[in-house]
Design an enzyme around this catalytic site. Sequence first.
Site, PDB file in Angstrom:
ATOM      1  N   LYS A  77       0.830  -1.210   0.000  1.00 44.26           N
ATOM      2  CA  LYS A  77       0.000   0.000   0.000  1.00 44.26           C
ATOM      3  C   LYS A  77       0.863   1.258   0.000  1.00 44.26           C
ATOM      4  O   LYS A  77       0.635   2.190  -0.763  1.00 44.26           O
ATOM      5  CB  LYS A  77      -0.933   0.014   1.221  1.00 44.26           C
ATOM      6  CG  LYS A  77      -1.938  -1.124   1.265  1.00 44.26           C
ATOM      7  CD  LYS A  77      -2.902  -0.980   2.427  1.00 44.26           C
ATOM      8  CE  LYS A  77      -2.238  -1.070   3.781  1.00 44.26           C
ATOM      9  NZ  LYS A  77      -1.688  -2.408   4.046  1.00 44.26           N
ATOM     10  N   ARG A 154      -9.521   0.760   8.802  1.00 47.13           N
ATOM     11  CA  ARG A 154      -9.319  -0.684   8.927  1.00 47.13           C
ATOM     12  C   ARG A 154     -10.536  -1.398   9.494  1.00 47.13           C
ATOM     13  O   ARG A 154     -10.555  -2.619   9.557  1.00 47.13           O
ATOM     14  CB  ARG A 154      -8.110  -0.968   9.810  1.00 47.13           C
ATOM     15  CG  ARG A 154      -6.783  -0.594   9.153  1.00 47.13           C
ATOM     16  CD  ARG A 154      -5.618  -1.097   9.964  1.00 47.13           C
ATOM     17  NE  ARG A 154      -4.349  -0.827   9.288  1.00 47.13           N
ATOM     18  CZ  ARG A 154      -3.167  -1.210   9.752  1.00 47.13           C
ATOM     19  NH1 ARG A 154      -3.103  -1.875  10.891  1.00 47.13           N
ATOM     20  NH2 ARG A 154      -2.063  -0.943   9.092  1.00 47.13           N
ATOM     21  N   ARG A 188      11.305  -7.268   4.915  1.00 49.73           N
ATOM     22  CA  ARG A 188      11.343  -5.815   5.041  1.00 49.73           C
ATOM     23  C   ARG A 188      12.488  -5.360   5.957  1.00 49.73           C
ATOM     24  O   ARG A 188      12.754  -5.958   6.986  1.00 49.73           O
ATOM     25  CB  ARG A 188      10.009  -5.285   5.585  1.00 49.73           C
ATOM     26  CG  ARG A 188       8.888  -5.417   4.594  1.00 49.73           C
ATOM     27  CD  ARG A 188       7.665  -4.619   4.985  1.00 49.73           C
ATOM     28  NE  ARG A 188       7.065  -5.049   6.232  1.00 49.73           N
ATOM     29  CZ  ARG A 188       5.848  -4.672   6.626  1.00 49.73           C
ATOM     30  NH1 ARG A 188       5.129  -3.867   5.862  1.00 49.73           N
ATOM     31  NH2 ARG A 188       5.352  -5.104   7.773  1.00 49.73           N
ATOM     32  N   ARG A 232      12.086  -4.383  11.480  1.00 54.31           N
ATOM     33  CA  ARG A 232      11.054  -3.887  12.381  1.00 54.31           C
ATOM     34  C   ARG A 232      10.743  -4.927  13.441  1.00 54.31           C
ATOM     35  O   ARG A 232      10.719  -6.124  13.170  1.00 54.31           O
ATOM     36  CB  ARG A 232       9.780  -3.562  11.586  1.00 54.31           C
ATOM     37  CG  ARG A 232       9.841  -2.252  10.867  1.00 54.31           C
ATOM     38  CD  ARG A 232       8.683  -1.998   9.940  1.00 54.31           C
ATOM     39  NE  ARG A 232       7.406  -2.535  10.380  1.00 54.31           N
ATOM     40  CZ  ARG A 232       6.252  -2.301   9.735  1.00 54.31           C
ATOM     41  NH1 ARG A 232       6.252  -1.557   8.653  1.00 54.31           N
ATOM     42  NH2 ARG A 232       5.134  -2.825  10.167  1.00 54.31           N
ATOM     43  N   ARG A 243      -1.095 -10.706  12.417  1.00 55.98           N
ATOM     44  CA  ARG A 243      -1.621  -9.489  11.773  1.00 55.98           C
ATOM     45  C   ARG A 243      -2.474  -9.843  10.562  1.00 55.98           C
ATOM     46  O   ARG A 243      -3.532  -9.235  10.324  1.00 55.98           O
ATOM     47  CB  ARG A 243      -0.460  -8.579  11.349  1.00 55.98           C
ATOM     48  CG  ARG A 243       0.229  -7.909  12.525  1.00 55.98           C
ATOM     49  CD  ARG A 243       1.514  -7.244  12.100  1.00 55.98           C
ATOM     50  NE  ARG A 243       1.299  -6.179  11.136  1.00 55.98           N
ATOM     51  CZ  ARG A 243       2.221  -5.722  10.306  1.00 55.98           C
ATOM     52  NH1 ARG A 243       3.429  -6.263  10.315  1.00 55.98           N
ATOM     53  NH2 ARG A 243       1.956  -4.746   9.473  1.00 55.98           N
TER      54      ARG A 243
END
Length: 297
Positions: A77, A154, A188, A232, A243
């Site tokens: 996104k 969300r 990531r 992260r 998640r």
Amino acid sequence: MAAATLTRLSKPYSSSLSHFRRFISSSSSSSSAAISSETTNPPSSPFTFNNTTALSRKDPKDRNVQWVFLGCPGVGKGTYASRLSSLLGVPHIATGDLVREELASSGPLSHQLTEIVNQGKLVSDEIIISLLSKRLEAGETKGESGFILDGFPRTIRQAEILEGVTDIDLVVNLKLREDVLLEKCLGRRICSECGKNFNVASINVKGENGNPGMSMAPLLPPSHCMSKLVTRSDDTETVVTERLRIYNEKSQPVEEFYRSRGKILEFDLPGGIPASWPKLLEALNLDDYEEKQSAAA
């Protein structure tokens, strides 16, 4: 085509901010007004909705778009919203970034947010809307108008609140198979010095059972960032899987919320940025617009 639903801003930017402030004020006046994003059947919104206004579509250079990007965590996104933000000249507002900025600020919400994020849970509506309100206020003082929202709404509750304070032109729903999503999230990395996002995963999935194959090259940093890459804290397999489960359970109804209003554009990512970006522009009827911008540069 879904992109034909694009409309011009029909409510003043400052008017939207006053509604956000009103929501925050009423929420903070009573602890019972703090509504969790994990609520399955949220109460009705305090705002009156009006979905009947639809002005004719105009060329992107003549208006300020108000778009929303939906999709599972890690789908991309931020990548595509940021590119469209640069192309159309409107701010890209990522609620995930707002949360991370608050975490880094050591402010009053920092400790609470640390626990929520590390457990892979959704941040409450009250906190998210408070952070978003402050971001919009800051943008207003700089003369911003329009936006591309990434990571909000969300939940149905958040979608109702947003619908009550402003007119969303288009909702882009990015889709990617879950095994690829997991691999992307685990790859990531963030540069601890410049703060930019990269991805070290090299994805090459063979086609099988009627599903096409997919390739995604890594998004590697420049040499001066390579030694400063960090992962992260919430990008572990356990947290990412949780998640994705929460997203599928709680957030997918938001897709139907916008689908029923004729505002959603479903977009299955065919691969990495080189394969997906031109097709996304085509789906948004912006492929010619990018060519005109490039020629004028």
